[in-house]
Design an enzyme around this catalytic site. Structure first.
Site, PDB file in Angstrom:
ATOM      1  N   ASP A   1       0.880  -1.167   0.000  1.00 15.13           N
ATOM      2  CA  ASP A   1       0.000   0.000   0.000  1.00 15.13           C
ATOM      3  C   ASP A   1       0.924   1.225   0.000  1.00 15.13           C
ATOM      4  O   ASP A   1       1.437   1.628  -1.048  1.00 15.13           O
ATOM      5  CB  ASP A   1      -0.845  -0.127   1.286  1.00 15.13           C
ATOM      6  CG  ASP A   1      -2.040   0.779   1.328  1.00 15.13           C
ATOM      7  OD1 ASP A   1      -1.898   1.938   0.963  1.00 15.13           O
ATOM      8  OD2 ASP A   1      -3.118   0.327   1.752  1.00 15.13           O
TER       9      ASP A   1
ATOM     10  N   LYS B   1      -1.091  -1.871  -4.645  1.00 12.29           N
ATOM     11  CA  LYS B   1      -1.973  -0.687  -4.595  1.00 12.29           C
ATOM     12  C   LYS B   1      -1.091   0.538  -4.849  1.00 12.29           C
ATOM     13  O   LYS B   1      -0.807   1.335  -3.961  1.00 12.29           O
ATOM     14  CB  LYS B   1      -2.674  -0.618  -3.228  1.00 12.29           C
ATOM     15  CG  LYS B   1      -3.928   0.215  -3.248  1.00 12.29           C
ATOM     16  CD  LYS B   1      -4.534   0.337  -1.865  1.00 12.29           C
ATOM     17  CE  LYS B   1      -5.520  -0.759  -1.540  1.00 12.29           C
ATOM     18  NZ  LYS B   1      -6.235  -0.500  -0.266  1.00 12.29           N
TER      19      LYS B   1
ATOM     20  N   PHE C   1     -10.861  -0.981  -0.006  1.00 13.76           N
ATOM     21  CA  PHE C   1     -10.537  -1.852   1.127  1.00 13.76           C
ATOM     22  C   PHE C   1     -10.715  -3.293   0.671  1.00 13.76           C
ATOM     23  O   PHE C   1     -11.819  -3.728   0.358  1.00 13.76           O
ATOM     24  CB  PHE C   1     -11.449  -1.535   2.311  1.00 13.76           C
ATOM     25  CG  PHE C   1     -10.849  -2.010   3.601  1.00 13.76           C
ATOM     26  CD1 PHE C   1     -10.353  -1.107   4.521  1.00 13.76           C
ATOM     27  CD2 PHE C   1     -10.729  -3.374   3.873  1.00 13.76           C
ATOM     28  CE1 PHE C   1      -9.755  -1.552   5.702  1.00 13.76           C
ATOM     29  CE2 PHE C   1     -10.134  -3.828   5.045  1.00 13.76           C
ATOM     30  CZ  PHE C   1      -9.656  -2.903   5.961  1.00 13.76           C
TER      31      PHE C   1
ATOM     32  N   ARG D   1      -9.910 -13.436   6.174  1.00 12.21           N
ATOM     33  CA  ARG D   1      -8.637 -13.887   5.595  1.00 12.21           C
ATOM     34  C   ARG D   1      -8.823 -15.185   4.814  1.00 12.21           C
ATOM     35  O   ARG D   1      -8.078 -15.479   3.891  1.00 12.21           O
ATOM     36  CB  ARG D   1      -7.597 -14.114   6.695  1.00 12.21           C
ATOM     37  CG  ARG D   1      -7.141 -12.842   7.408  1.00 12.21           C
ATOM     38  CD  ARG D   1      -5.933 -13.169   8.279  1.00 12.21           C
ATOM     39  NE  ARG D   1      -5.659 -12.134   9.260  1.00 12.21           N
ATOM     40  CZ  ARG D   1      -4.900 -11.051   9.025  1.00 12.21           C
ATOM     41  NH1 ARG D   1      -4.373 -10.862   7.845  1.00 12.21           N
ATOM     42  NH2 ARG D   1      -4.676 -10.169   9.987  1.00 12.21           N
TER      43      ARG D   1
HETATM   44  C1  PRP Z   1      -0.789  -5.163   5.604  1.00 10.70           C
HETATM   45  C2  PRP Z   1      -0.103  -5.952   4.497  1.00 10.70           C
HETATM   46  C3  PRP Z   1       1.260  -5.339   4.443  1.00 10.70           C
HETATM   47  C4  PRP Z   1       1.013  -3.906   4.832  1.00 10.70           C
HETATM   48  C5  PRP Z   1       0.962  -3.045   3.607  1.00 10.70           C
HETATM   49  O1  PRP Z   1      -0.458  -5.707   6.836  1.00 10.70           O
HETATM   50  O2  PRP Z   1      -0.054  -7.323   4.786  1.00 10.70           O
HETATM   51  O3  PRP Z   1       2.159  -5.944   5.340  1.00 10.70           O
HETATM   52  O4  PRP Z   1      -0.261  -3.844   5.486  1.00 10.70           O
HETATM   53  O5  PRP Z   1       0.743  -1.701   3.953  1.00 10.70           O
HETATM   54  P1  PRP Z   1       1.828  -0.558   3.711  1.00 10.70           P
HETATM   55  O6  PRP Z   1       2.403  -0.782   2.332  1.00 10.70           O
HETATM   56  O7  PRP Z   1       1.005   0.700   3.812  1.00 10.70           O
HETATM   57  O8  PRP Z   1       2.851  -0.649   4.789  1.00 10.70           O
HETATM   58  P2  PRP Z   1      -1.241  -5.368   8.193  1.00 10.70           P
HETATM   59  O9  PRP Z   1      -0.460  -4.353   8.958  1.00 10.70           O
HETATM   60  O10 PRP Z   1      -2.678  -5.043   7.879  1.00 10.70           O
HETATM   61  O11 PRP Z   1      -1.130  -6.732   8.994  1.00 10.70           O
HETATM   62  P3  PRP Z   1      -1.613  -8.215   8.610  1.00 10.70           P
HETATM   63  O12 PRP Z   1      -0.751  -8.675   7.459  1.00 10.70           O
HETATM   64  O13 PRP Z   1      -1.389  -8.983   9.851  1.00 10.70           O
HETATM   65  O14 PRP Z   1      -3.070  -8.136   8.209  1.00 10.70           O
END
Ligand code: PRP
Length: 176
Positions: free
Chosen positions: A104, A132, A153, A166
């Site tokens: 992201d 993204k 989302f 998940r």
């Molecule tokens: C999500 C995804 C990435 C990160 C991406 O993890 O798995 O690790 O966010 O976002 P960014 O590019 O803005 O850093 P999350 O923190 O939601 O944890 P999870 O994998 O345990 O759901």
């Protein structure tokens, strides 16, 4: 499984994902032909992608996991994520492919790559299922990309909303 009520639309169904995962696995096989690769899954979201990808890869692999703290994305916090679970295995001189479900802002991956580079791997590549791109805040090098996605989302295939969904076999957008 019935589609939950909060689901707006399915972006990628099981067969699309399966096909793309196989294609990525073939690329990794070619890129590391005759060598071994350490697949590093980013917890928790990458667990399903990693499970499927690793079973499609034909070259020799080892697995490890890393986890970064969430940093309150909903609140647009500018805090830097930190490593909350580091690698268990020695990666010095090894080929490493980091496996992520989604990129992201890129902040999580940036911290992960900084950390991994300190361990002096032989080659380091990044594999993400969902990119993204429009949300990127920092430049991160992506070597294998499943699909580019819009700023919605997303849940399923490892991605969650409050830790739910998940286990959905597809990637879907939640209703706004
Ligand atoms: C999500 C995804 C990435 C990160 C991406 O993890 O798995 O690790 O966010 O976002 P960014 O590019 O803005 O850093 P999350 O923190 O939601 O944890 P999870 O994998 O345990 O759901």
């Amino acid at each position: 499984m019935n589609n939950p009520k909060e689901i707006e639309s399915i972006l990628f169904d099981q067969s699309q994902i399966k096909k793309r995962v196989k294609e990525i696995a073939r690329q990794i096989d070619v890129d590391f032909q005759g060598e071994e690769v350490m697949l590093v899954g980013v917890l928790k979201g990458a667990f399903i992608f990693l499970a499927d990808l690793s079973r499609e890869i034909k070259i020799s692999t080892r697995l490890d996991f890393i986890k970064v703290s969430s940093y309150g994305k909903q609140k647009q916090s500018s805090g830097k994520p930190s490593i909350t679970k580091d690698l268990d295995m020695e990666i010095k001189g090894k080929n490493v492919v980091v496996v992520e479900d989604i990129v992201d802002s890129g902040l999580s991956l940036n911290v992960i790559l900084e950390n991994i580079k300190k361990h002096k791997p032989k080659r380091l590549k990044v594999c993400v299922l969902l990119d993204k791109r429009e949300k990127r805040k920092t430049l991160v090098p992506l070597d294998y990309i499943g699909f580019e996605v819009p700023d919605k989302f997303l849940v399923g295939y490892g991605l969650d909303f409050a830790d739910k969904y998940r286990n959905l076999p597809y990637v879907a957008a939640l209703k706004a």
